[in-house]
Design a protein around this motif. Structure first.
Motif, PDB file in Angstrom:
ATOM      1  N   MET A   1     -17.177  30.963  40.752  1.00  0.00           N
ATOM      2  CA  MET A   1     -16.674  30.698  42.099  1.00  0.00           C
ATOM      3  C   MET A   1     -15.174  30.379  42.048  1.00  0.00           C
ATOM      4  N   ILE A   2     -14.442  30.842  43.034  1.00  0.00           N
ATOM      5  CA  ILE A   2     -13.008  30.589  43.119  1.00  0.00           C
ATOM      6  C   ILE A   2     -12.765  29.126  43.494  1.00  0.00           C
ATOM      7  N   HIS A   3     -11.900  28.452  42.717  1.00  0.00           N
ATOM      8  CA  HIS A   3     -11.619  27.031  42.914  1.00  0.00           C
ATOM      9  C   HIS A   3     -10.209  26.871  43.474  1.00  0.00           C
ATOM     10  N   ILE A   4     -10.103  26.248  44.646  1.00  0.00           N
ATOM     11  CA  ILE A   4      -8.829  26.086  45.340  1.00  0.00           C
ATOM     12  C   ILE A   4      -8.510  24.602  45.511  1.00  0.00           C
ATOM     13  N   LEU A   5      -7.268  24.226  45.200  1.00  0.00           N
ATOM     14  CA  LEU A   5      -6.797  22.860  45.425  1.00  0.00           C
ATOM     15  C   LEU A   5      -5.980  22.830  46.712  1.00  0.00           C
ATOM     16  N   ILE A   6      -6.353  21.948  47.634  1.00  0.00           N
ATOM     17  CA  ILE A   6      -5.646  21.774  48.907  1.00  0.00           C
ATOM     18  C   ILE A   6      -4.845  20.480  48.825  1.00  0.00           C
ATOM     19  N   VAL A   7      -3.518  20.598  48.917  1.00  0.00           N
ATOM     20  CA  VAL A   7      -2.655  19.416  48.846  1.00  0.00           C
ATOM     21  C   VAL A   7      -2.013  19.223  50.208  1.00  0.00           C
ATOM     22  N   GLU A   8      -2.571  18.324  50.994  1.00  0.00           N
ATOM     23  CA  GLU A   8      -2.156  18.103  52.387  1.00  0.00           C
ATOM     24  C   GLU A   8      -2.379  16.642  52.734  1.00  0.00           C
ATOM     25  N   ASP A   9      -1.315  15.961  53.190  1.00  0.00           N
ATOM     26  CA  ASP A   9      -1.440  14.523  53.445  1.00  0.00           C
ATOM     27  C   ASP A   9      -2.058  14.185  54.792  1.00  0.00           C
ATOM     28  N   GLU A  10      -2.124  15.137  55.715  1.00  0.00           N
ATOM     29  CA  GLU A  10      -2.788  14.886  56.997  1.00  0.00           C
ATOM     30  C   GLU A  10      -4.278  15.177  56.825  1.00  0.00           C
ATOM     31  N   VAL A  11      -5.070  14.127  56.887  1.00  0.00           N
ATOM     32  CA  VAL A  11      -6.491  14.236  56.552  1.00  0.00           C
ATOM     33  C   VAL A  11      -7.221  15.225  57.463  1.00  0.00           C
TER      34      VAL A  11
END
Length: 223
Positions: A1-11
């Motif tokens: 499965m493709i693993h993506i990291l989301i880096v976003e400070d607005e929850v």
């Protein structure tokens, strides 16, 4: 499965991005500041990073230097819309630069493009009891092989990669047939009819009036 990291400070934004990417079949991890993201990147392997620029502790540009050293493709998701910002983002090593606010369908399309560029598309796509093996170009429903034409396979893969997202007819024609959409053409409609019949999709493959089609498992969530 493709693993993506989301880096976003607005929850709220982070949660919506994760929800839509998860629906599309991706495995997602979230980080809310640059330092947390760097720590996660040290411990886990990722196929793609989506990151904001204006992050606490370590900003997106600084984090991009670390991501580039790991040879992981990244896409900036940011409210910084000036041409100078875009140029800085792209020349820093990002594969793409998306300005907020954006539509979910646009995000998914750009994610797919970058993953294809790095040959990191998912081998198996699933919808209900249907499994499409993209490497072997085979489709099984409830464990039984279903014969599809090459174009039917391409169309099914496009729909499965964008589950719960309405795909405009223009985009489908461009991606599957490489031509512009013509109101006189019935090619797409005939292929949709055959997919519905061969895979017993019924209302799971919805027609969106005068717009396009959607493979639907749940309600669509928009950013």
């Amino acid at each position: 499965m493709i693993h993506i990291l989301i880096v976003e400070d607005e929850v709220a934004i982070s949660n919506l991005i994760k929800l839509n990417l998860t629906k599309a079949g991706y495995d997602c991890t979230t980080a809310y500041d640059g330092m947390e993201a760097a720590n996660i990147l040290e411990e886990q392997k990722f196929d793609l990073v989506l990151l904001d620029i204006m992050l606490p502790k370590i900003n997106g540009y600084e984090l991009m230097e670390y991501i580039r050293s790991l040879q992981i493709p990244a896409i900036f998701l940011t409210a910084k819309a000036s041409l100078d910002d875009k140029m800085k983002g792209l020349t820093s090593g990002a594969e793409d630069y998306i300005v907020k606010p954006f539509e979910v369908v646009e995000l998914l399309a750009r994610v797919n493009i970058v993953l294809r560029r790095y040959h990191k598309t998912q081998q198996e796509l699933t919808f209900r009891d249907i499994v499409l093996d993209t490497d072997n170009q085979t489709v099984k429903k409830a464990g039984c092989t279903v014969d599809l034409t090459p174009k039917e396979l391409e169309l099914l893969a496009l729909l499965m990669r964008n589950k719960n997202i309405t795909l405009f007819r223009e985009r489908i024609y461009e991606e599957i047939w490489g031509t512009e959409y013509s109101v006189e053409s019935r090619t797409l409609d005939l292929h949709i009819q055959r997919l519905r019949k061969k895979l017993d999709l019924g209302e799971g493959l919805k027609t969106v009036f005068k717009t396009g089609y959607r493979l639907e498992e749940a309600h669509e969530v928009s950013l």
